[in-house]
Design an enzyme around this catalytic site. Sequence first.
Site, PDB file in Angstrom:
ATOM      1  NE  ARG A  98      -3.041   0.324  -0.922  1.00  0.00           N
ATOM      2  CZ  ARG A  98      -3.449   0.969  -1.693  1.00  0.00           C
ATOM      3  NH1 ARG A  98      -2.696   2.209  -2.830  1.00  0.00           N
ATOM      4  NH2 ARG A  98      -3.888  -0.293  -3.303  1.00  0.00           N
ATOM      5  CE  LYS A 133      -1.614  28.145  -4.192  1.00  0.00           C
ATOM      6  NZ  LYS A 133      -2.789  28.664  -5.292  1.00  0.00           N
ATOM      7  CE  LYS A 165       2.347  34.204  -2.173  1.00  0.00           C
ATOM      8  NZ  LYS A 165       2.528  34.388  -3.817  1.00  0.00           N
ATOM      9  CD  GLU A 195       0.525  38.026  -5.628  1.00  0.00           C
ATOM     10  OE1 GLU A 195      -0.076  38.271  -4.677  1.00  0.00           O
ATOM     11  OE2 GLU A 195       1.627  37.169  -5.182  1.00  0.00           O
ATOM     12  CG  ASP A 216      -2.109  37.498  -7.994  1.00  0.00           C
ATOM     13  OD1 ASP A 216      -2.334  35.820  -8.265  1.00  0.00           O
ATOM     14  OD2 ASP A 216      -2.644  38.221  -7.090  1.00  0.00           O
TER      15      ASP A 216
END
Length: 277
Positions: A98, A133, A165, A195, A216
């Site tokens: 697994r 992410k 950012k 950004e 963005d």
Amino acid sequence: MLNKLMIKRMIEEALIEDMNYGDITTDSLLDESIMGEAIITAKETGVIAGLPVAEATFKILDEKIEFIAIVSDGNNVSKGDDIAIIKGSLKNIIKAERTALNLLQRMSGIATKAHKYAEIVKDYPVRIVDTRKTTPGLRSLEKYAVKVGGCSNHRYNLSDEVMIKDNHIKAVGGISEALEKCRKAIPHTTKIEIEVETLEQLKEAIAGGADIVLLDNMDTNTMKEAVEINQRRVILEASGNITEERLKEIAAIGIDVISVGALTHTVKAMDISLNLK
């Protein structure tokens, strides 16, 4: 490239998670002297990634297990194609099954999606990259799978580059202020990405000495204007609301990089099975 030391640690943690006090079922039914063979098979079409990881999973549990890869990472397979043969103690093959499949399926799902995205823009001088992410603890495996599929990697972690950012800009007070503070603090060898959300911010970022500007959540027409304003002075990266349908139109306007979080955070694992012969 996969870091063998990192892989070993990840797999050990995954195996412990799955059987911290052993496998009560398999330990009750089998002993290690019973030998056999198993086959890993694709149950759908896709791009394979993670065979070295699957092999390491079996061998960390039992170094005597033989893992014979029939295909290689990056190969396309169809439903029903055999991927690998595993020989050795059936007890240990079943116990590692697994964990090995979870990693192989996840990585192959990412490689399959990356391949699809890369094919869409293959006629354009643009690079599709992943983001941070990723699944906690599995980032290096997932970013490896992105490259196997034909796309590229963005930064691996917060230590790789300066990336200013929107929340950084708000906290400091403005784009120019953020760029100036970072440039004074970092080595001359480190690039700065920032950004922006508007064309006016883009102009300020270029004037302030940014190396890379992330556009963005801009619509395609606004990004086209950004390309004209930029005149190749900085690298332009498109990010936010990047759907599969928009990839080609964004690539066609002259954007340098398209970052897509969906490469890793919304991926369907490829269906792969293991069965004893």
